[in-house]
Motif scaffolding. Structure first.
Motif, PDB file in Angstrom:
ATOM      1  N   VAL A  43      30.643  45.152  50.688  1.00 13.81           N
ATOM      2  CA  VAL A  43      31.505  45.507  49.569  1.00 13.81           C
ATOM      3  C   VAL A  43      32.565  45.007  49.777  1.00 13.81           C
ATOM      4  CG1 VAL A  43      32.712  47.397  48.701  1.00 13.81           C
ATOM      5  CG2 VAL A  43      30.242  47.782  49.512  1.00 13.81           C
ATOM      6  N   ALA A  44      33.255  44.918  51.050  1.00 15.73           N
ATOM      7  CA  ALA A  44      34.592  44.399  51.253  1.00 15.73           C
ATOM      8  C   ALA A  44      34.480  42.853  50.753  1.00 15.73           C
ATOM      9  CB  ALA A  44      35.014  44.542  52.788  1.00 15.73           C
ATOM     10  N   VAL A  45      33.660  42.096  51.186  1.00 17.83           N
ATOM     11  CA  VAL A  45      33.522  40.547  50.790  1.00 17.83           C
ATOM     12  C   VAL A  45      33.498  40.507  49.276  1.00 17.83           C
ATOM     13  CG1 VAL A  45      31.973  38.657  50.905  1.00 17.83           C
ATOM     14  CG2 VAL A  45      32.448  39.748  53.219  1.00 17.83           C
ATOM     15  N   LEU A  46      32.700  41.249  48.634  1.00 22.47           N
ATOM     16  CA  LEU A  46      32.513  40.993  47.242  1.00 22.47           C
ATOM     17  C   LEU A  46      34.050  41.449  46.735  1.00 22.47           C
ATOM     18  CD1 LEU A  46      29.167  42.351  46.627  1.00 22.47           C
ATOM     19  CD2 LEU A  46      30.119  39.772  46.199  1.00 22.47           C
ATOM     20  N   GLY A  47      34.682  42.611  47.123  1.00 24.29           N
ATOM     21  CA  GLY A  47      35.976  43.089  46.435  1.00 24.29           C
ATOM     22  C   GLY A  47      37.127  42.289  46.897  1.00 24.29           C
ATOM     23  N   VAL A  48      36.994  41.743  48.056  1.00 22.43           N
ATOM     24  CA  VAL A  48      38.300  40.639  48.597  1.00 22.43           C
ATOM     25  C   VAL A  48      37.995  39.479  47.647  1.00 22.43           C
ATOM     26  CG1 VAL A  48      39.320  39.305  50.033  1.00 22.43           C
ATOM     27  CG2 VAL A  48      38.786  41.697  50.571  1.00 22.43           C
ATOM     28  N   THR A  49      36.845  38.973  47.681  1.00 26.56           N
ATOM     29  CA  THR A  49      36.545  37.812  46.851  1.00 26.56           C
ATOM     30  C   THR A  49      36.916  37.911  45.413  1.00 26.56           C
ATOM     31  OG1 THR A  49      34.972  37.272  48.547  1.00 26.56           O
ATOM     32  CG2 THR A  49      34.976  35.889  46.266  1.00 26.56           C
ATOM     33  N   ARG A  50      36.624  38.961  44.972  1.00 29.27           N
ATOM     34  CA  ARG A  50      36.683  39.114  43.272  1.00 29.27           C
ATOM     35  C   ARG A  50      38.238  39.373  43.083  1.00 29.27           C
ATOM     36  NH1 ARG A  50      33.777  41.059  39.260  1.00 29.27           N
ATOM     37  NH2 ARG A  50      31.906  40.229  40.432  1.00 29.27           N
ATOM     38  N   SER A  51      39.013  39.966  43.983  1.00 32.29           N
ATOM     39  CA  SER A  51      40.447  40.143  43.856  1.00 32.29           C
ATOM     40  C   SER A  51      41.028  38.700  43.770  1.00 32.29           C
ATOM     41  CB  SER A  51      41.139  40.986  44.993  1.00 32.29           C
ATOM     42  OG  SER A  51      40.372  42.231  44.830  1.00 32.29           O
ATOM     43  N   SER A  52      40.574  38.052  45.001  1.00 34.75           N
ATOM     44  CA  SER A  52      41.205  36.677  44.999  1.00 34.75           C
ATOM     45  C   SER A  52      40.987  35.737  44.061  1.00 34.75           C
ATOM     46  CB  SER A  52      40.954  35.896  46.399  1.00 34.75           C
ATOM     47  OG  SER A  52      41.270  34.703  46.340  1.00 34.75           O
ATOM     48  N   GLN A  53      39.815  35.902  43.484  1.00 32.96           N
ATOM     49  CA  GLN A  53      39.440  34.984  42.350  1.00 32.96           C
ATOM     50  C   GLN A  53      40.169  35.337  41.054  1.00 32.96           C
ATOM     51  OE1 GLN A  53      35.073  35.348  42.232  1.00 32.96           O
ATOM     52  NE2 GLN A  53      34.682  33.511  43.219  1.00 32.96           N
ATOM     53  N   ALA A  54      40.315  36.628  40.875  1.00 36.89           N
ATOM     54  CA  ALA A  54      41.200  37.101  39.538  1.00 36.89           C
ATOM     55  C   ALA A  54      42.774  36.494  39.808  1.00 36.89           C
ATOM     56  CB  ALA A  54      41.168  38.647  39.712  1.00 36.89           C
ATOM     57  N   GLU A  55      43.134  36.677  41.146  1.00 32.99           N
ATOM     58  CA  GLU A  55      44.588  35.868  41.126  1.00 32.99           C
ATOM     59  C   GLU A  55      44.683  34.594  40.972  1.00 32.99           C
ATOM     60  OE1 GLU A  55      48.650  35.837  42.171  1.00 32.99           O
ATOM     61  OE2 GLU A  55      47.137  37.331  41.653  1.00 32.99           O
ATOM     62  N   VAL A  56      43.505  33.654  41.357  1.00 32.98           N
ATOM     63  CA  VAL A  56      43.381  32.215  41.041  1.00 32.98           C
ATOM     64  C   VAL A  56      43.195  32.202  39.500  1.00 32.98           C
ATOM     65  CG1 VAL A  56      42.245  30.362  41.568  1.00 32.98           C
ATOM     66  CG2 VAL A  56      42.770  31.728  43.166  1.00 32.98           C
ATOM     67  N   LEU A  57      42.491  32.840  38.770  1.00 34.14           N
ATOM     68  CA  LEU A  57      42.397  32.856  37.353  1.00 34.14           C
ATOM     69  C   LEU A  57      43.637  33.060  36.574  1.00 34.14           C
ATOM     70  CD1 LEU A  57      38.805  34.194  36.972  1.00 34.14           C
ATOM     71  CD2 LEU A  57      39.431  31.688  37.055  1.00 34.14           C
ATOM     72  N   ALA A  58      44.154  34.389  37.126  1.00 40.82           N
ATOM     73  CA  ALA A  58      45.653  34.399  36.399  1.00 40.82           C
ATOM     74  C   ALA A  58      46.469  33.470  36.639  1.00 40.82           C
ATOM     75  CB  ALA A  58      46.079  35.916  37.015  1.00 40.82           C
ATOM     76  N   GLN A  59      46.527  32.758  37.870  1.00 42.40           N
ATOM     77  CA  GLN A  59      47.565  31.678  38.044  1.00 42.40           C
ATOM     78  C   GLN A  59      47.101  30.643  37.245  1.00 42.40           C
ATOM     79  OE1 GLN A  59      47.530  30.450  42.127  1.00 42.40           O
ATOM     80  NE2 GLN A  59      49.553  29.361  41.861  1.00 42.40           N
ATOM     81  N   LEU A  60      45.789  30.198  37.074  1.00 40.88           N
ATOM     82  CA  LEU A  60      45.451  29.050  36.247  1.00 40.88           C
ATOM     83  C   LEU A  60      45.832  29.385  34.994  1.00 40.88           C
ATOM     84  CD1 LEU A  60      41.927  28.233  37.720  1.00 40.88           C
ATOM     85  CD2 LEU A  60      43.791  26.888  37.404  1.00 40.88           C
TER      86      LEU A  60
END
Length: 398
Positions: A43-60
């Motif tokens: 759960v933590a791996v999926l949650g942290v990854t999704r949070s990180s990816q959301a931040e990168v997508l927002a930055q893009l």
């Protein structure tokens, strides 16, 4: 006269199934912990990854994926090589280009806060010639002051990138801020905000073309051209820019998209996610084996109970159901605890990094489902073993 069929009400199944858990809480807790660690990791791996990816997508989304940089294809010694003098205007006239700005790195020029600083202390800052279109092309804002215009570009004034201002210790322009640039004093008129897609601008002191030519003999050849393209035609524009920048030798021109670095982070995150999910699955498997071991030991320790229940008329299916439900409960409690622990880890890491914490509902649901499946499978063999015990044998060996 035949004996009546044995019956076990659902209301009685749960108290019977939890006898082992209530009498041996330490052992049950360790079994739950094994499953919880595996589920929490997933759960933590999926949650942290999704949070990180959301931040990168927002930055893009914020920075845009339509910024292109045009440079020489054969840089030597880490220094930017010259492009044709008409590279800037030519790229600006290319179809699909919304804005373009030509800059040039001036080699062997260094920037100091004072003329008393030894020349051997370089500071890692560059001097760049730029035109007035740079902020609009890069979508860069000013932290303070103003940018160069057609008038000030001919005078000894400078705009500092964010990192350059930090290194030089200039936080605002409240006083008479000057820097020692190339053996001359330059007045600081502005400081740029951080430009994520152009880090070379962050560590540069920017001067106008007129003063660069007059003070340092700049010949008008740019070394890097920033291009803002129509988003829907970015790839098409990128294919046309080499010939536009250098019609005589387009193969000597390199066109890159800085946002590709951010996109690459998404691919790396996906690869890392697969790795850690595998580790979480291994941890979950170990937890399942732990449950199986506990249930086997529980069956062996409770042979007398099983034999007595069988002698009093309990059916094999009732004995099997008792141990399966006990195993499923261990998995369910471990899964629930793991989901909560994984969510807590996700929130803590996301807040520490300044991300928006995202806990995928699919991850929580799959985590619970996986824990229940592991608990069920782990309890099947011990349950069948208990059900196959003959009452006389169980009572005799108890």
């Amino acid at each position: 006269m035949s004996s009546p069929l044995s019956r076990l009400r659902l209301a009685d199944l749960l108290p019977v199934a939890t006898i082992g858990l209530r009498t041996r809480p330490g052992r049950a807790g360790l079994s739950v912990l094994g499953v919880a660690i595996g589920i929490a990791a997933m759960v933590a791996v999926l949650g942290v990854t999704r949070s990180s990816q959301a931040e990168v997508l927002a930055q893009l989304d914020r920075l845009g994926t339509n910024l292109l940089t045009v440079t020489s294809a054969d840089p030597r010694g880490g220094e930017e090589q010259r492009l044709p003098s008409a590279a800037g205007p030519s790229t600006a006239r290319t179809e699909g280009v919304l804005a373009a700005s030509a800059t040039a790195q001036l080699d062997d020029l260094h920037v100091y806060r004072s003329d008393l600083v030894p020349a051997t202390q370089r500071g890692g800052l560059d001097v760049r010639v730029t035109d007035t279109a740079l902020p609009s092309t890069l979508d860069a804002g000013l932290l303070t002051g103003v940018f160069l215009d057609e008038a000030t570009a001919n005078y000894p004034v400078v705009v500092l990138g964010f990192e350059a201002a930090t290194v030089l210790g200039i936080a605002d322009l409240s006083g008479d801020d000057r820097i020692w640039l190339g053996g001359r004093w330059y007045v600081v008129v502005g400081i740029l905000e951080q430009v994520d897609l152009a880090p070379e601008i962050d560590r540069a002191a920017l001067i106008g073309a007129g003063t660069a030519a007059a003070d340092f003999g700049w010949d008008g050849h740019p070394t890097r051209v920033y291009v803002r393209a129509d988003t829907g035609r970015t790839a098409e524009v990128a294919s046309m820019l080499p010939r536009a920048a250098n019609p005589q030798a387009p193969s000597r021109v390199s066109v890159s998209r800085p946002s590709d670095v951010l996109s690459a982070r998404l691919a790396v995150a996906d690869a890392t996610t697969s790795l850690f999910l595998g580790l979480g699955a291994v941890a979950l498997l170990v937890g399942g084996i732990g449950i199986a071991n506990v249930m086997v030991i529980s069956v062996l320790e409770r042979r007398g109970e099983v034999g007595l229940r069988r002698a009093l008329g309990a059916a094999r299916r009732h004995v099997a159901a008792q141990f399966v439900v006990e195993s499923v409960l261990l998995g369910a409690v471990g899964g629930g605890a793991g989901v909560l622990l994984g969510a807590a880890v996700t929130v803590a890491l996301a807040q520490n990094r300044g991300w928006q914490p995202i806990i995928p509902s699919v991850a929580a649901a799959l985590g619970l489902a996986a824990a229940l499946l592991v608990g069920t499978v782990a309890g099947l063999y011990p349950a069948l073993r208990a059900a196959r015990m003959a009452p006389t044998e169980a009572l005799r060996t108890a």
